[in-house]
Design an enzyme around this catalytic site. Structure first.
Site, PDB file in Angstrom:
ATOM      1  N   HIS A 127      43.347  40.807  38.597  1.00 35.49           N
ATOM      2  CA  HIS A 127      42.389  41.801  38.085  1.00 35.49           C
ATOM      3  C   HIS A 127      42.649  43.195  38.641  1.00 35.49           C
ATOM      4  CE1 HIS A 127      39.651  40.830  41.614  1.00 35.49           C
ATOM      5  NE2 HIS A 127      39.288  42.083  41.460  1.00 35.49           N
ATOM      6  N   ASP A 131      44.052  34.252  40.204  1.00 35.10           N
ATOM      7  CA  ASP A 131      43.909  35.708  40.244  1.00 35.10           C
ATOM      8  C   ASP A 131      44.965  36.377  41.127  1.00 35.10           C
ATOM      9  OD1 ASP A 131      42.966  38.237  39.836  1.00 35.10           O
ATOM     10  OD2 ASP A 131      40.909  37.829  40.456  1.00 35.10           O
ATOM     11  N   SER A 181      39.421  43.026  47.041  1.00 39.82           N
ATOM     12  CA  SER A 181      40.175  42.277  46.040  1.00 39.82           C
ATOM     13  C   SER A 181      41.671  42.406  46.296  1.00 39.82           C
ATOM     14  CB  SER A 181      39.873  42.799  44.633  1.00 39.82           C
ATOM     15  OG  SER A 181      38.646  42.307  44.200  1.00 39.82           O
TER      16      SER A 181
END
Lengths: 729, 729
Positions: free
Chosen positions: B85, B221, B664
């Site tokens: 992402h 991810d 992230s």
């Protein structure tokens, strides 16, 4: 929640789960329990397994059937506990737009305030179960054709039933293991049943359709009835003068409850399982029946929800049908998921292949059983030829109460005309007459021509779309339908036919309709009521189907017991027959389960979950007084109904007992036979256990009776019932 | 998934979690780790805690920022791993309707096939962190007014930054503990970043918005970039001649992975937390900001989804904005749930009351701190007076890229005209010029006048509805809006204004727009471009807000450090400052958690969950080649990337580390500093941990690197990368 629909399946075959000692599979016949003593002992049971075989002793004598649901006596004054969802019909029967008991709940503070569940409400107390296999299946001339075979068996069953009922009980001769065994069951039939207490919908159906069949669950799925009898102590229709029934046995409540790992029993009347069907039968269900049902029910739900918006009265009238449709819809989706994605269909295929290989491997076996599977297959192929038409034909009747009533009155008049009761079709014998009448009285509360019409309209639409070789000819003629007709033309024809139908009938009128059931055939036909005329027009097709069905049943009774025999021989061991709405015992452990990947379902839920799920609207709308009681509890108010290890009031729990629809309301007993909960549901993930029990994942859902006791004392002011149950002094 | 939006909050206050030894709370500054040695030891850490304080040593030297996301070097050839992402922008930049890398994924088989992430892509490698508190806050004349105070601090920061950057690095002076401390951070700024590998969306974003922030999770991810530099080894803009960067430190992959209970570290750049805000600030967020954002984002999402249906190009262009909106929407909903239903707001209120009582209890403390909270409250009350207008004003710019570009060109021309770089507004200094230009190049791929217009139209609608005392006067004038105007009239006026706006602009043209950024103010205004004119018309209001903001910042820098001091004195102990996009270390254990009542979240998910969730469409559409690989694995194909205790390939796992948006892509390290996973999300249930860490329930979600390795070897044919990482020989 578990389905309370009785499935009309005649097929029951057996596939063993291997060594019975490893699994909790088995809806056992009470007389089988003593043979399970080693397993029970291994699970920590210290009581006497033989007690379960005594149907009038403790605890079996306390467990009753409501016809579709199970229940139990919990006070010497005939107090009965069952599920809230088993009380929907009774609550609906007593509801009005001004006073909706379905929504608000109900509590009788005194006996006088207890309200009748309406005509047709029943409590069945099993008195005896007797093996009558030889009497039903013995000495049948092998030269009889299938139809003759059916008629002989049918006659024998009727005669036995009549002889049994001469003693004043209600009797049934039930088939086990697909006709391999027959048992005669005699039941006391209590006819005056009253509602004592039901919680508000925000407790009794908390979570609604969203949570239905799901875990974690927070449903308070209980309600209380009372059985009444005449002053002479014998069953009698509702009367003010009736007195509470004194049950021979009652269940003691154990307010200390249970904990994870505990052994529990569930005693009740499971409706129907399909564990012993052939692969081809399961395949048909998977590939045709269930997908069709799902589509069909979705459509009907949409139709009923739409029309329910028109007014509150219609909404109440449609409520119980909607709840049933939704429940079955979810059930069928879960079943289909288990059959397809869960691989049950594939396992069935493999098991049948193994059986065929086993039969073929030995010449004697091949001679004895080799023809059975091909013959069952041929029988099924015959049925499948007209499956679309037959399904739509049946749906005409299930959609329209008016049509069914007209047909019923007509058929009853034909059968009544017969001199000998034994010659009458089953369901139309003298023993059935009063309940036919009660049924007609009872339906008045849900009957509405507008509801009737929208559902019949849907069914007619399906009839219009049938293929040319499977038409319902008399309907085509009556409604002006032709195969391949443009949809809009068909809709027009249907609407104009419906205008005529509903203008030309008085079937929705209670007195008119009831009077019809007392008339001879000629007078019924002379009414020229439009629904009578439709039923009459459809009758030749109905009779043809009935004849074909009898032939098939005869063939089935010739073949299936041999199939079952082959299976029993191949697998060996003690085996529970498929469920058939007779009294059964299942036992297992309270335990959680690994659910989806990464998720573990803990065995108990608590009040905390109600606080979490409560939104204040729709299906998650706990009553304000319950929220206040929780707040008081959080604030330190003591309660004896705690789960000490969990540190909260328990709400629902999971166990590995083996149950299905019909078990709803069954008492959950601890190892001492004391009541600790009520069975009310299975889990969506393992609904398809009806076809194949999953030894690792199958769970049943119970309401923890401590939750009921807590709500009764802290929320609903039902302390007098706690006293009656002996929980409070 | 975790938000990658940087929140523009200046407030950071501190509330201690009590004894730090019991909780896993804390996004620690690297230099604090040695002081945490006792806790680390208690958790089973056998390494040297001091290693974390060495920013250029192992493992800290391998961890980098991408500006909004975190990442790490995993090969000597500059290979970088981050989240999928975090690569959406780069994948989108390289996608066309014909070849959609967002959907299909991407794999460079050779270095030559690696594709540029576009202008503006960056890798920041932290080189040093230096305490400069005294230099920034020392010797400030107490007689300065708030504006002067702001300007002095601002100037000091600019000067220090310039001095630091003279050495060729990118520098930032960051505030910690609400201005109680300042640190100067120097980073190497790599400007040529290329995409090496990203899985298909059916792996990289499996579960999509449905699973976003949820557990159990099955998202792969990850994505791989490579850092390139000039042949001299120094950062340089993209060029074919650039060579892979040789990082000083790299992380070793540990393919044996981790198990439940293991200690893990996460190193990265968490963006922003609000644990130290005042009660009134959290209250404003709870009662106004978040509810407004939720409504606003829902509307924008609906608008973008609708327009995305028009054609595939628009859909691709809107994708990353949509993903961001959806992500923030879910985040805000979760935050709000935690603040309200989770009771965080109430806890904040109580904590503040306790602080005020503590201050008032001692005369010396009352003298030292008694005025702080009332003053902060007054400051906030001032802001709230125009909050509707200010929010809409900001939204005009966030909605329309064309308007923002026009404003940016205009403001830049004003600042460029100043002789001394120190006099220029921050963000418009010389150091910012090239990135402003790159930004303008980069936006071209997502820029579309149709998208721009629908969002600006929405913002104008909001402006039309502002109350009479909070109007945006120049906009009213330009668009012909008046307070209290009928909605339909306003819509007409807006549409006709938008017709003119978009007819009168060339801002969507790349060259035209870029040229504007080189022009002096007069020439820019002379273009008469409609968006320039709008930006110019709005400028007086913009400038007035800027001045007010500086005044407020000055006041805040006067008050908040004292508030923080009071809190620190009251609570004591070692404390992590609120996150501020600087390098942090957090550690915790791999462990499951009790989720909702009756549910337990196991710490690992596996391939089994992908099989369970796969539907073949939408967000649950695993690639066919992955399903085939799972089938092969189920069929017995061996893999070294198993979780032996779980008996399957692990996919994602939970831990108690303390993270937030910006984290992230952060590497998850085992106790030896080896890479075992990537942090990529938090759980919806504890999103509001940004406001108050929940010691029992807070969890972060990681992708298990064994899953990445398994996909790379069994699904995506990326064996050459495994070799480069030293996993395969």
């Amino acid at each position: 929640m578990q389905s309370i629909t009785r499935l009309l399946t005649i097929a029951v075959l057996f596939i063993s789960a291997g060594s019975f000692l490893v699994a909790d599979e088995g809806m056992w016949m009470p007389q089988q329990i003593p043979d399970l003593a080693p397993k029970l002992k291994a699970m920590g049971f210290t009581g006497n397994p033989a007690a379960f075989a005594d149907l009038t002793g403790h605890p079996m004598g306390a467990v009753v059937s409501l016809g579709g649901c199970s229940a139990s006596f919990i006070s010497p004054e005939g107090l009965i506990v069952t599920n809230h969802h088993c009380a929907v019909g009774a609550l609906q029967y007593n509801s009005t737009p001004q006073k909706n008991l379905l929504v608000d709940g109900f509590l009788a503070k005194t006996r006088d305030e207890e309200i009748s569940n309406g005509p047709g409400a029943r409590v069945y107390v099993t008195q005896s179960v007797k093996d009558v296999t030889e009497a039903i299946t013995g000495q049948i001339d092998p030269k009889l054709d299938d139809r003759q075979r059916h008629d002989l068996t049918d006659r024998r069953i009727k005669e036995r039933t009549a002889a049994c009922e001469a003693g004043g009980l209600r009797c049934r001769v039930a088939s086990f293991f697909g006709g391999h065994k027959y048992y005669e069951i005699a039941q006391l039939e209590i006819q005056d049943v009253r509602t004592v207490y039901a919680p508000a919908v925000g407790i009794g159906n908390f979570g609604g359709e969203t949570d239905n069949w799901r875990w974690p669950r927070h449903t308070g799925d209980w309600s209380f009835f009372r059985a009444y009898v005449g002053k002479d102590g014998k069953p009698a229709p509702y009367s003010k003068d009736n007195v509470p029934f004194k049950p021979r046995q009652i269940l003691k409540i154990q307010p200390a409850g249970v904990k994870s790992g505990d052994l529990v029993f569930v005693v009740g009347y499971p409706g129907r399982t399909q564990r012993h069907q052939t692969y081809e039968e399961v395949k048909l269900t998977t590939e045709w029946t269930f997908p069709r049902t799902i589509k069909n029910y979705q459509d009907q739900i949409a139709i009923l929800e739409e029309i329910g918006k028109q007014d509150k009265e219609l909404q109440i009238k449609a409520a119980s049908r909607l709840r049933g449709l939704n429940n079955t819809l979810t059930n069928r989706r879960g079943m289909l998921e288990g059959l397809v994605k869960g691989g049950i269909l594939a396992q069935k295929q493999k098991a049948q292949k193994d059986l065929e290989t086993w039969i073929a491997a030995d010449p004697a076996r091949a001679k004895q059983f080799g023809d059975v599977l091909p013959a069952l297959r041929a029988l099924q192929a015959e049925i499948e030829k007209t499956r679309e038409r037959d399904a739509v034909f049946a749906q005409l009747f299930s959609s329209s109460t008016l049509l069914t009533s007209a047909q019923s009155a007509y058929l009853l008049s034909i059968e009544k005309a017969k001199a000998n009761d034994m010659d009458r079709e089953s369901s139309y014998q003298q023993r059935d007459w009063s309940r036919i009448r009660e049924g007609q009285e009872r339906i008045q509360r849900t009957l509405d021509a507008r509801l009737d019409r929208v559902l019949l309209r849907y069914a007619l639409g399906l009839a219009a779309e049938l293929p040319a070789d499977q038409r319902i000819a008399p309907l085509d003629k009556a409604a002006g339908l032709t195969p391949g007709m443009a949809k809009s033309d068909a809709a027009k024809a249907i609407d104009s036919y419906l205008d005529k139908l509903y203008a030309g009938t008085k079937m929705a009128d209670r007195d008119y309709r009831l009077a019809l059931f007392d008339k001879p055939t000629s007078e019924i036909l002379a009414t020229k009521d439009s629904f009578v005329e439709l039923a009459y027009a459809l009758d030749p097709m109905y009779q043809a189907e009935r004849v074909a069905d009898k032939k098939r049943q005869g063939a089935d009774s010739r073949l299936r017991p041999r199939y079952m025999q082959a299976l029993l021989q191949k697998e060996g061991g003690l085996v529970a027959p498929d469920a058939n709405s007779t009294l059964r015992v299942t036992f297992g452990q309270i335990k959680g389960v690994d659910s989806k990947d990464g998720l573990y379902w803990k065995p108990f839920t608590t009040l905390a979950g109600i606080e979490q799920k409560h939104t204040g609207e729709g299906e998650f709308d706990a009553p304000a007084r319950e929220l206040a009681a929780i707040k008081a509890f959080r604030g330190g108010k003591k309660t004896p109904f705690l789960h000490p290890e969990v540190g909260d009031v328990p709400v629902d729990f999971l166990s590995s007992v083996d149950t299905t629809g019909g078990n709803s309301g069954s008492p959950t007993l601890n190892g001492k036979g004391e009541l600790v909960g009520l069975l009310f549901d299975g889990t969506f993930d393992t609904i398809a256990s009806d076809f194949l029990y999953d030894k690792v994942r199958t769970r049943s859902i119970h309401v923890d009776f401590r939750y009921a006791l807590w709500v009764m004392s802290e929320v609903d002011g039902a302390g007098h019932l706690l006293k009656e149950m002996g929980v409070l002094d």
